[in-house]
Design an enzyme around this catalytic site. Structure first.
Site, PDB file in Angstrom:
ATOM      1  N   CYS A 128     -14.382   5.753  20.166  1.00  0.00           N
ATOM      2  CA  CYS A 128     -14.990   6.967  20.720  1.00  0.00           C
ATOM      3  C   CYS A 128     -13.959   8.082  20.783  1.00  0.00           C
ATOM      4  O   CYS A 128     -12.779   7.817  20.985  1.00  0.00           O
ATOM      5  CB  CYS A 128     -15.489   6.696  22.136  1.00  0.00           C
ATOM      6  SG  CYS A 128     -16.771   5.470  22.187  1.00  0.00           S
ATOM      7  N   LYS A 150     -12.397  -3.891  21.324  1.00  0.00           N
ATOM      8  CA  LYS A 150     -13.096  -3.879  20.032  1.00  0.00           C
ATOM      9  C   LYS A 150     -12.501  -2.803  19.142  1.00  0.00           C
ATOM     10  O   LYS A 150     -12.533  -1.611  19.451  1.00  0.00           O
ATOM     11  CB  LYS A 150     -14.593  -3.629  20.239  1.00  0.00           C
ATOM     12  CG  LYS A 150     -15.386  -3.750  18.936  1.00  0.00           C
ATOM     13  CD  LYS A 150     -16.859  -3.881  19.203  1.00  0.00           C
ATOM     14  CE  LYS A 150     -17.648  -4.099  17.921  1.00  0.00           C
ATOM     15  NZ  LYS A 150     -19.072  -4.330  18.201  1.00  0.00           N
TER      16      LYS A 150
END
Lengths: 302, 268
Positions: free
Chosen positions: A129, A164
Site C-alpha cells: 500500500c 505479506k
C-alpha cells in the site's frame, strides 16, 4: 502422518490457508467448505475505517489469470470484530487477520485493535500500500519504509506477525530480510503482480482503475521462483502463494521452501478448492510414504 | 442439496443469430431456482477421481473463471440457460456436446420481488436480457405486458413462447426488421396500457443504457421497477467484491445484494 505446521508460533493442522481477499470473511464459503478442515482462514484485508474501494469494472480475465482492482474495499476493523469474528470463533481453525493502512501510525493502530480482539490467531500485514506520508511510495517496494512500518507494527502486537510481500520489486529476498530484521515472524508471498489489459476498440483500459493485480495460474512460475529466493534468504517460515490451483501446485511451493501455502484465485473457480488440495496433498504423502510434511519442505534438488 | 454440483449437458442447441440454449441436468438434487437468479458455470474435465491427486480444475486454466448466466427456464430434462456467443468462453460453450460435464454453482443471488397487489407487470427484455425475465414472464402466465427489443430480427428468440405468456407482446428492433423501429424504451415511453401508470411494475433486464432510460421513465411516471444487472465477477458468492455497482447506499454486490435491484437505487 503429521500434516501440521507452525508459522511463527501459530499452529496449523495442515499447511493450507486461504489467501486474503479471495475467501471473504469465511462465512461466504462455509456452505461449500467445512472451515474446521482448513489450516487457517485468512480474511479479506482490513483497515481502521471502512473503504468503498474502486469503481467498477474491477475484474477482468486474462490468459490463465485475472486482474483485479477491488481497491481494498472492506467493512473496517470495528465491524469485522463485531459482525464477522463471532462467526469465525465458532470454528476450531485459526483466523489470520490481514490488514493495511496508509501511514505508519494507521498500521500500528490497526494492529493494536486486532491484537485486542478475541479469536484472532495471527496478523498478516499487507505492505503493498502507498504511504501518504512518504509521497505515496509503496511501503513494500522500499526497504526503508518496510523496516519502519514492520517495526511499528511489531511493537503494537504480541500475535504472530506475517508480512505479506509485494512481488513488484527487483529483489524480493532483500525486502524479506528487512522484514525479518524488523521483527516479522513469517513472510507470505506473493501478492498480486501489477498488470493491465486494454480494449482495442474503445482504446480504454479494461479496468476502471487502469491497472490491477494479476493472479491465477499465470503468476505461479514467478511466485515459485520468489518463494525459492526468499526461503534461502531468511530463517523465518515462508507462506507460499500465487496461482495454486491443485495439490501438485501446492507441493511445488513446499518443495521450494514454503512451510504453508495460500490458496487464492482457485477459490473462485472451485469453492471447495482448499479441501481438494488438502486431500490431494495427503494422498501424495501416502503415495510417497512420507510421515511428515516437513520432509518435503525446501527439498528441491538442484 | 448442494449449490455446487456437477451437471451433465442434456441438450445444447443453437438459436437465432449467435444464441444458444443449454440444458443441464444436475448430478444430485439441486436447489430450485427462482426467476432472476443466476448460475456460475465452469467447464469440467470429467468425473473426478481419475488421478491420485483429485484436481477439479486441471487443464481448464484458460479460460479460467466460471461465467455467470441467468436462470432461463426449467424443463423436464433440467435447467436451461440462454447464452450469446460473444467471447472465448461462449464459443467453447457452443461446441459443448450433449453428455459432457459442467461445474455449476447456484442458483445464486436474489430474485425478482413479487408483484404488488393490484399491479400489472410490465416485463422488459433488451437483447440477451430476455434470458433473465423469461421465467418471470412464464410465471405471470398471461397477465404481463412484455416488451422485447433487439438489434435485428435474427436476435429475437422464443417469440412463440413469449406470445403465449404475454397479455401483449410488443417488439422493437434497431433496424426495424421486426416490430417498431428503434429503442424499446421509446415504445415504453409511449405505452398507454389500460391502468393508471402508478399501477404498473417494471421488471427489466438489458443493456445498461436501456435500464438507465427505464429509470427516468419510471421516475417520470411514478412507476415501481426492478432491474437485473450484470458485472464481471469471479466468485459469484460475495467474496471477491469484483461485481459491485454504485447505488444510493454505496457499492452493492451484483452477485449477493443483486442481481435484481430497485431501479431507483442504482446510480447510472
Amino acid at each position: 502422518m503429521n500434516f501440521s505446521v507452525e508459522i511463527g508460533g501459530l499452529k496449523l493442522r495442515n499447511p493450507v490457508m486461504t489467501a486474503s481477499g479471495t475467501f471473504g470473511y469465511g462465512e461466504e464459503y462455509s456452505e461449500f467448505v467445512d472451515l474446521n478442515r482448513l489450516g487457517a482462514v485468512v480474511v479479506k484485508g482490513l483497515s481502521l475505517a471502512p473503504k468503498e474501494g474502486n469503481p467498477p469494472p474491477r475484474i477482468v480475465e486474462t490468459a490463465a489469470g485475472m486482474l483485479n482492482a477491488i481497491g481494498l474495499q472492506n467493512i473496517g476493523i470495528e465491524r469485522f470484530i463485531k459482525e464477522s469474528l463471532p462467526f469465525l470463533r465458532g470454528f476450531d481453525t485459526p483466523v489470520v487477520a490481514n490488514f493495511f493502512g496508509d501511514s505508519v501510525n494507521e498500521y500500528a493502530e490497526a494492529a493494536r485493535r486486532l491484537n485486542d480482539a478475541e479469536g484472532i490467531g495471527a496478523l498478516e500485514m499487507n505492505i503493498s500500500c502507498p504511504n501518504k506520508e512518504a509521497g505515496w511510495r509503496v511501503f513494500g517496494t522500499d526497504p526503508g519504509e518496510t523496516s519502519t512500518v514492520v517495526r511499528a507494527v511489531r511493537k503494537a502486537t504480541r500475535l504472530p506477525l506475517i508480512v505479506k510481500l509485494s512481488p513488484n520489486v527487483t529483489d524480493i529476498a532483500s525486502i524479506a530480510r528487512v522484514a525479518e530484521d524488523a521483527g516479522a515472524d513469517a513472510v507470505s508471498l506473493i501478492n498480486t503482480i501489477t498488470g493491465m489489459a486494454i480494449d482495442i476498440r474503445t482504446r480504454r483500459p479494461k479496468l476502471a482503475n487502469i491497472t490491477g493485480g494479476l493472479s491465477g495460474p499465470a503468476v505461479k512460475p514467478v511466485a515459485l521462483r520468489m518463494v525459492w529466493e526468499v526461503y534461502r534468504a531468511v530463517k523465518i517460515p515462508v507462506v507460499g502463494m500465487g496461482g495454486i490451483m491443485d495439490a501438485a501446485d501446492a507441493l511445488e511451493f513446499i518443495l521450494a521452501g514454503a512451510t504453508a501455502v495460500g490458496v487464492g484465485t482457485a477459490n473462485f473457480i472451485n469453492p471447495a478448492a482448499t479441501l481438494d488440495i488438502i486431500e490431494g496433498m495427503e494422498a501424495f504423502m501416502r503415495e510417497q510414504g512420507l510421515q511428515d510434511i516437513g520432509e518435503l519442505r525446501g527439498k528441491l534438488e538442484v | 442439496m448442494s449449490r455446487y454440483f456437477r451437471a451433465e449437458i442434456a441438450e445444447n442447441r443453437p438459436l437465432g443469430k449467435d444464441y444458444g440454449i443449454l440444458t443441464f441436468a444436475p448430478s444430485e438434487t439441486a436447489v430450485e431456482p427462482e426467476a432472476g437468479q443466476f448460475y456460475m458455470i465452469g467447464r469440467c474435465a470429467g468425473k473426478n477421481g481419475v488421478s491420485l491427486i483429485p484436481v477439479s480444475c486441471r487443464d481448464l486454466r484458460d479460460p479460467l473463471l466460471k461465467r455467470p448466466f441467468s436462470f432461463f427456464r426449467k424443463t423436464r430434462t433440467g435447467y436451461q440457460i440462454l447464452y450469446r456467443i460473444k467471447g472465448k468462453w461462449t464459443a467453447m460453450m457452443r461446441d459443448m456436446k450433449q453428455g459432457s460435464s459442467l461445474h455449476v454453482l447456484g442458483p445464486l443471488g436474489n430474485s425478482y420481488p413479487p408483484l404488488p397487489k393490484g399491479h400489472t407487470p410490465v416485463i422488459v427484455g433488451g437483447g440477451l436480457g430476455i434470458a433473465s425475465v423469461f421465467s418471470l414472464a412464464e410465471k405471470f402466465a398471461g397477465s404481463a405486458y412484455i416488451f422485447y427489443g433487439t438489434r435485428t430480427t435474427e436476435e429475437l428468440v422464443m417469440l412463440d413462447e413469449l406470445k403465449g405468456f404475454a397479455k401483449r407482446l410488443l417488439i422493437s428492433t434497431d433496424d426495424g426488421s421486426c416490430g417498431a423501429k428503434g429503442c424499446i424504451t421509446d415504445m415504453i415511453r409511449n405505452f398507454g396500457g389500460e391502468d393508471p401508470a402508478g399501477m404498473y411494475t417494471l421488471y427489466a433486464c438489458g443493456p445498461r443504457a436501456m435500464m438507465a432510460a427505464l429509470d427516468s421513465i419510471a421516475k417520470e411516471r411514478g412507476m415501481k421497477g426492478y432491474v437485473s444487472l450484470e458485472e464481471n465477477m469471479a466468485c459469484g458468492i460475495g467474496a471477491c467484491l469484483g461485481c459491485v455497482v454504485k447505488t444510493v447506499t454505496g457499492h452493492q454486490r451484483v452477485c449477493k445484494e443483486g442481481p435484481v435491484f430497485d431501479i431507483g437505487e442504482v446510480l447510472w
